[in-house]
Write a protein that holds these residues in place. Structure first.
Motif, PDB file in Angstrom:
ATOM      1  N   THR A   7       0.841  -1.196   0.000  1.00  0.00           N
ATOM      2  CA  THR A   7       0.000   0.000   0.000  1.00  0.00           C
ATOM      3  C   THR A   7       0.875   1.244   0.000  1.00  0.00           C
ATOM      4  O   THR A   7       2.102   1.158   0.158  1.00  0.00           O
ATOM      5  N   MET A   8       0.251   2.401  -0.174  1.00  0.00           N
ATOM      6  CA  MET A   8       0.946   3.689  -0.154  1.00  0.00           C
ATOM      7  C   MET A   8       0.143   4.648   0.709  1.00  0.00           C
ATOM      8  O   MET A   8      -1.095   4.699   0.608  1.00  0.00           O
ATOM      9  N   VAL A   9       0.821   5.400   1.568  1.00  0.00           N
ATOM     10  CA  VAL A   9       0.118   6.239   2.542  1.00  0.00           C
ATOM     11  C   VAL A   9       0.780   7.599   2.685  1.00  0.00           C
ATOM     12  O   VAL A   9       1.922   7.810   2.299  1.00  0.00           O
ATOM     13  N   TRP A  10       0.022   8.500   3.281  1.00  0.00           N
ATOM     14  CA  TRP A  10       0.548   9.766   3.796  1.00  0.00           C
ATOM     15  C   TRP A  10      -0.282  10.125   5.026  1.00  0.00           C
ATOM     16  O   TRP A  10      -1.426  10.537   4.916  1.00  0.00           O
ATOM     17  N   LYS A  11       0.309   9.896   6.206  1.00  0.00           N
ATOM     18  CA  LYS A  11      -0.326  10.225   7.485  1.00  0.00           C
ATOM     19  C   LYS A  11      -1.720   9.614   7.626  1.00  0.00           C
ATOM     20  O   LYS A  11      -2.659  10.267   8.062  1.00  0.00           O
ATOM     21  N   GLY A  38       6.469  10.646   1.664  1.00  0.00           N
ATOM     22  CA  GLY A  38       7.075  11.634   2.544  1.00  0.00           C
ATOM     23  C   GLY A  38       7.445  10.985   3.867  1.00  0.00           C
ATOM     24  O   GLY A  38       6.810  10.016   4.294  1.00  0.00           O
ATOM     25  N   ALA A  39       8.480  11.498   4.491  1.00  0.00           N
ATOM     26  CA  ALA A  39       8.911  10.967   5.783  1.00  0.00           C
ATOM     27  C   ALA A  39       7.934  11.388   6.874  1.00  0.00           C
ATOM     28  O   ALA A  39       7.500  12.539   6.928  1.00  0.00           O
ATOM     29  N   ASP A  40       7.576  10.440   7.742  1.00  0.00           N
ATOM     30  CA  ASP A  40       6.632  10.721   8.815  1.00  0.00           C
ATOM     31  C   ASP A  40       6.914   9.772   9.965  1.00  0.00           C
ATOM     32  O   ASP A  40       6.877   8.542   9.794  1.00  0.00           O
ATOM     33  N   ALA A  41       7.176  10.322  11.134  1.00  0.00           N
ATOM     34  CA  ALA A  41       7.561   9.504  12.287  1.00  0.00           C
ATOM     35  C   ALA A  41       6.457   8.563  12.715  1.00  0.00           C
ATOM     36  O   ALA A  41       6.710   7.403  13.096  1.00  0.00           O
ATOM     37  N   ARG A  42       5.202   9.022  12.685  1.00  0.00           N
ATOM     38  CA  ARG A  42       4.088   8.173  13.126  1.00  0.00           C
ATOM     39  C   ARG A  42       3.889   6.992  12.169  1.00  0.00           C
ATOM     40  O   ARG A  42       3.618   5.869  12.601  1.00  0.00           O
ATOM     41  N   THR A  43       4.029   7.248  10.864  1.00  0.00           N
ATOM     42  CA  THR A  43       3.937   6.160   9.902  1.00  0.00           C
ATOM     43  C   THR A  43       5.018   5.119  10.162  1.00  0.00           C
ATOM     44  O   THR A  43       4.761   3.910  10.162  1.00  0.00           O
TER      45      THR A  43
END
Length: 289
Positions: A7-11, A38-43
């Motif tokens: 899959t692909m996500v953003w937040k 994009g870089a995301d700590a929660r992801t």
């Protein structure tokens, strides 16, 4: 049999957590692939133990969805050279086997053909009450209206090209109506209500000044509430069918709605809507997630 899920996500914290828990419980996190736009700590935290691929978060444009699905097609096509089955899709879609006495993996192993489309359903809540996130979601939202849009060719046994949105493929897909792809975007969660507003803002920015402004690109994001009302009407007016009845009836509906347009195989949405049905999940399936 080796299976992978992509899959692909953003937040997308809520849906990613659900996606990882469900599919990770079936094949282990080591066989899950998550592309983060994009870089995301929660992801990164939620996807710990999965294969996380971080790509640059460039500003979206009118070709964003085409680019995104070209990337997903390429990654899925690469993975299927290693795995026997690869399932690729958006993070707010989860697949179940309608046979209560079989697992999803059992059914995936039986899939024939290079690419297969499950029957897609828009799950819809019975009322406006918020989902209790401490209880299985399918116990609270267990009915869905048949959707040609979300009957996506998403199960690969060979490399394949999937169109923008995941709604079609360059290869003629097999149909397996025993598999149900449940689209969860209308679940009444706090995060989802907020997310709908965010997606509309992203889509408005991406299509500003574009001649595709009124086209198919991100239409579901830009007109979220209008579409929600339309789906609600379809849901409320469709006759109900059980999980046991669905495969035979829905398989015939989708087979009759096949179309090829601009080199892409998909389903004629008008034909599907003419035969709207509302799936009622077997109680034995309602603890899956």
């Amino acid at each position: 049999m080796k299976s992978a899920f992509l899959t692909m996500v953003w937040k997308e914290e809520f849906f990613l957590r659900l996606w990882v828990q469900y599919y990770g419980g079936l094949v282990g996190r080591r066989n899950l692939y998550v592309i983060s736009h994009g870089a995301d700590a929660r992801t990164a935290e939620i996807a710990k133990g999965c294969n996380l691929i971080v790509i640059p978060r460039d500003p979206p444009d009118a070709h964003f969805d085409d680019t995104r699905w070209a990337l997903l097609s390429d990654v899925a096509s690469g993975l299927v050279r290693i795995f026997d089955r690869v399932v690729v899709g958006d993070v707010d879609e989860l697949m179940v086997n309608l046979a209560p006495d079989q697992s999803l993996l059992d059914r995936l192993e039986a899939v024939q053909g290079s690419i297969t489309a499950p029957a897609g359903y828009e799950l819809f809540p019975q009322d406006d009450a918020l989902i209790d996130e401490d209880r299985p979601f399918l116990q609270q939202c267990f009915k869905g209206v048949l959707s040609g849009t979300y009957s996506k060719p998403c199960i690969l046994t060979e490399p394949a090209r999937i169109s923008a949105g995941g709604h079609g493929s360059a290869t003629w897909p097999q149909i397996d109506p025993m598999l149900a792809l449940l689209h969860l975007r209308f679940l009444n969660t706090r995060e989802q209500v907020t997310r709908r507003a965010q997606r509309k803002a992203i889509a408005d920015q991406a299509t500003a000044g574009s001649d595709r402004d009124q086209g198919a690109f991100l239409r579901g994001w830009r007109r979220a509430e209008q579409i929600r009302d339309k789906i609600a009407h379809q849901f409320n007016s469709a006759p109900e069918i059980s999980s046991a009845e669905a495969p035979g009836r829905v398989g015939a509906i989708l087979d009759d709605a096949r179309q090829r347009k601009n080199g892409i195989h998909s389903f004629n949405l008008r034909k599907v809507r003419e035969n709207d049905v509302r799936l009622v999940l077997d109680p034995r399936l309602r603890d899956l997630f």
